[in-house]
Design a protein around this motif. Structure first.
Motif, PDB file in Angstrom:
ATOM      1  N   LYS A 132      25.089  16.956  35.044  1.00  8.19           N
ATOM      2  CA  LYS A 132      24.484  17.259  36.342  1.00  8.19           C
ATOM      3  C   LYS A 132      25.174  18.448  37.008  1.00  8.19           C
ATOM      4  O   LYS A 132      24.596  19.098  37.877  1.00  8.19           O
ATOM      5  N   ASP A 160      23.703  29.025  35.351  1.00  8.43           N
ATOM      6  CA  ASP A 160      23.814  27.647  35.846  1.00  8.43           C
ATOM      7  C   ASP A 160      25.261  27.179  35.923  1.00  8.43           C
ATOM      8  O   ASP A 160      25.533  26.035  36.304  1.00  8.43           O
ATOM      9  N   GLY A 201      23.115  21.035  36.168  1.00 10.41           N
ATOM     10  CA  GLY A 201      21.717  20.680  36.398  1.00 10.41           C
ATOM     11  C   GLY A 201      21.447  20.685  37.883  1.00 10.41           C
ATOM     12  O   GLY A 201      21.697  21.681  38.565  1.00 10.41           O
ATOM     13  N   GLU A 202      20.996  19.551  38.406  1.00 11.12           N
ATOM     14  CA  GLU A 202      20.669  19.498  39.828  1.00 11.12           C
ATOM     15  C   GLU A 202      21.883  19.666  40.730  1.00 11.12           C
ATOM     16  O   GLU A 202      21.739  19.996  41.913  1.00 11.12           O
ATOM     17  N   GLY A 203      23.101  19.478  40.184  1.00 12.51           N
ATOM     18  CA  GLY A 203      24.314  19.658  40.979  1.00 12.51           C
ATOM     19  C   GLY A 203      24.952  21.023  40.842  1.00 12.51           C
ATOM     20  O   GLY A 203      26.071  21.237  41.316  1.00 12.51           O
ATOM     21  N   CYS A 204      24.266  21.972  40.229  1.00 11.29           N
ATOM     22  CA  CYS A 204      24.849  23.309  40.038  1.00 11.29           C
ATOM     23  C   CYS A 204      24.987  24.032  41.370  1.00 11.29           C
ATOM     24  O   CYS A 204      24.263  23.768  42.326  1.00 11.29           O
ATOM     25  N   SER A 233      16.764  23.355  31.971  1.00  7.91           N
ATOM     26  CA  SER A 233      17.707  23.153  33.066  1.00  7.91           C
ATOM     27  C   SER A 233      17.009  22.740  34.360  1.00  7.91           C
ATOM     28  O   SER A 233      15.945  23.246  34.706  1.00  7.91           O
ATOM     29  N   ALA A 234      17.681  21.831  35.084  1.00 10.28           N
ATOM     30  CA  ALA A 234      17.224  21.436  36.415  1.00 10.28           C
ATOM     31  C   ALA A 234      17.972  22.206  37.501  1.00 10.28           C
ATOM     32  O   ALA A 234      17.803  21.905  38.694  1.00 10.28           O
ATOM     33  N   CYS A 235      18.778  23.188  37.110  1.00  7.42           N
ATOM     34  CA  CYS A 235      19.548  23.969  38.076  1.00  7.42           C
ATOM     35  C   CYS A 235      18.637  24.903  38.852  1.00  7.42           C
ATOM     36  O   CYS A 235      17.920  25.717  38.266  1.00  7.42           O
ATOM     37  N   PRO A 236      18.640  24.837  40.187  1.00 10.12           N
ATOM     38  CA  PRO A 236      17.763  25.712  40.983  1.00 10.12           C
ATOM     39  C   PRO A 236      18.135  27.186  40.899  1.00 10.12           C
ATOM     40  O   PRO A 236      17.347  28.036  41.322  1.00 10.12           O
TER      41      PRO A 236
END
Length: 407
Positions: A136, A357, A139-142, A400-403
């Motif tokens: 994470k 990321d 991912g979403e916590g990047c 990747s879920a990284c914005p």
């Protein structure tokens, strides 16, 4: 071995109580120093994967760099986060705001790493994670201020799961430590097993404080699984492997897989208990001449061989200082840009690169724990199985879920 580690940890914690500031020269640095923080587990259950080893590795990098950067002394501050996110967040804010720390390293414990990465973003500092594994973090916590360096749950699961499935062991059961890292490791491994044509017959989550694994082992033993995968770290992992041996999981025909195995874990367990285990790792001290040279220097200071967290802490600190020198400033975004721009070529990684990321991409390695009869010395514990190229080891950016990742 375990008692010695605990004694060392207690002594180290006592030293920290007297002083939390170390410098390359061993004295308090003057105003204007470039400050690096080591936020780690000093005496708790993850201390043998971090703690004094991480402090030693980071101090070694500072010393080898010359003790100064941009004509300023480099100061290393150390704190024990006690595996409490609220303690870690408070200390990180204090360091970034009041102490003018520019980079915080190690960050063992995934919940703490995720929380401190956000503090780094808010305070425009830098956080470099080596101790923790949750994917994470990239991912979403990047964040634009954090780097995940040595390993992550995706790469560990990717190497171990694919190797065991290649061997025909397709039915999996998970024994998962009930915290952020354990959940992430189980999730990543489950997805990879299923994608490779395997199946997950069940999972059980156990509290990280537990010392009695009997009920969980009975469930694993009763499952139809070929592989019992232990998703945890620290003393939690060691105790689970010991219980697996006591309950005869290996003797019953099941393969016990460690989804995060440190060389110190194998040393503590002994080859009799750990032999045959398949694992994935970012670093092994006996891989080549460069790793052996670093290991010899580290062992002189620590009395043991380094593991991938130690090696990552050294390598990432050296890379950070090189980027500060190249950028001509400690301003976070300028340094982060240089860290992404400069390749990493040292004993830890060849042609390593930091993606947008925050993932540092490098080769990973699959090993098998040796049988006692095959070991030639105390720390001679792994047989090499395979290399996983970096671009295959880590989650592709397309998933990747990284914005921060642009389509």
């Amino acid at each position: 071995m375990g008692r010695l580690n605990r004694l060392l940890g207690v002594g180290f914690a006592a030293a920290l109580a007297a002083s939390t500031v170390f410098t390359a020269a061993g004295a308090l640095a003057e105003d204007g120093a470039v400050k690096i923080g080591v936020l780690t587990d000093i005496s708790g259950q993850f201390s043998h994967e971090a703690g004094e080893g991480s402090v030693t590795a980071i101090k070694m990098a500072v010393e080898d760099f010359g003790g100064k950067v941009l004509d300023k002394p480099i100061e290393v501050l150390v704190a024990d986060h006690q595996n409490k996110p609220e303690v870690a967040v408070a200390k990180a804010k204090e360091w970034y705001e009041s102490e003018k720390v520019t980079m915080i390293g190690n960050l063992i414990n995934s919940g703490i790493a995720l929380a401190v990465a956000q503090v780094a973003k808010d305070e425009n500092g830098i956080a470099i994670v080596n101790g923790s594994g949750s994917s994470k973090l990239t991912g979403e916590g990047c964040t634009p201020n954090s780097i995940h360096y040595a390993y992550d749950t995706y790469a560990l699961a990717n190497g171990t799961a694919n190797e065991l499935i290649r061997q025909g062991k397709k039915n999996w059961y998970f024994l998962t430590a009930d915290y952020a890292f354990g959940h992430a490791l189980e999730g990543d491994a489950s997805a990879i097993v299923k994608e490779a044509g395997g199946a997950v017959s069940g999972a059980v989550r156990y509290p990280i404080e537990t010392s009695d694994h009997s009920a969980f082992m009975l469930q694993a033993q009763a499952s139809p699984a070929d592989v019992v995968a232990i998703a945890g770290s620290g003393t939690t992992f060691i105790n689970a492997v010991k219980s697996a041996g006591e309950f005869g999981l290996g003797a019953s025909g099941k393969t016990v897989a460690g989804l995060l195995v440190w060389v110190t874990d194998v040393h503590a367990l002994g080859l009799q208990a750990a032999q045959g285990m398949i694992l994935t790792n970012a670093f092994y001290w006996d891989r080549d001449d460069e790793t052996r040279a670093f290991a010899a220097k580290f062992e002189e200071k620590m009395g043991r061989k380094p593991h991938m967290g130690d090696a990552g802490d050294y390598s990432s600190t050296m890379h950070y200082l090189q980027a500060v020198e190249a950028a001509g400033t400690t301003e976070a975004q300028a340094v982060m840009a240089k860290m992404r721009e400069l390749p990493i070529n040292d004993f830890f990684a060849k042609n390593g690169k930091i993606r947008e990321d925050g993932r540092m991409v490098h080769d990973m390695y699959v090993y098998r724990v040796k049988a006692p009869a095959d070991s030639k010395s105390e720390w001679d514990v792994y047989d090499y199985v395979a290399t996983i190229p970096g671009d295959e080891a880590f989650r592709p950016l397309s998933e990747s879920a990284c914005p921060l990742v642009k389509d």
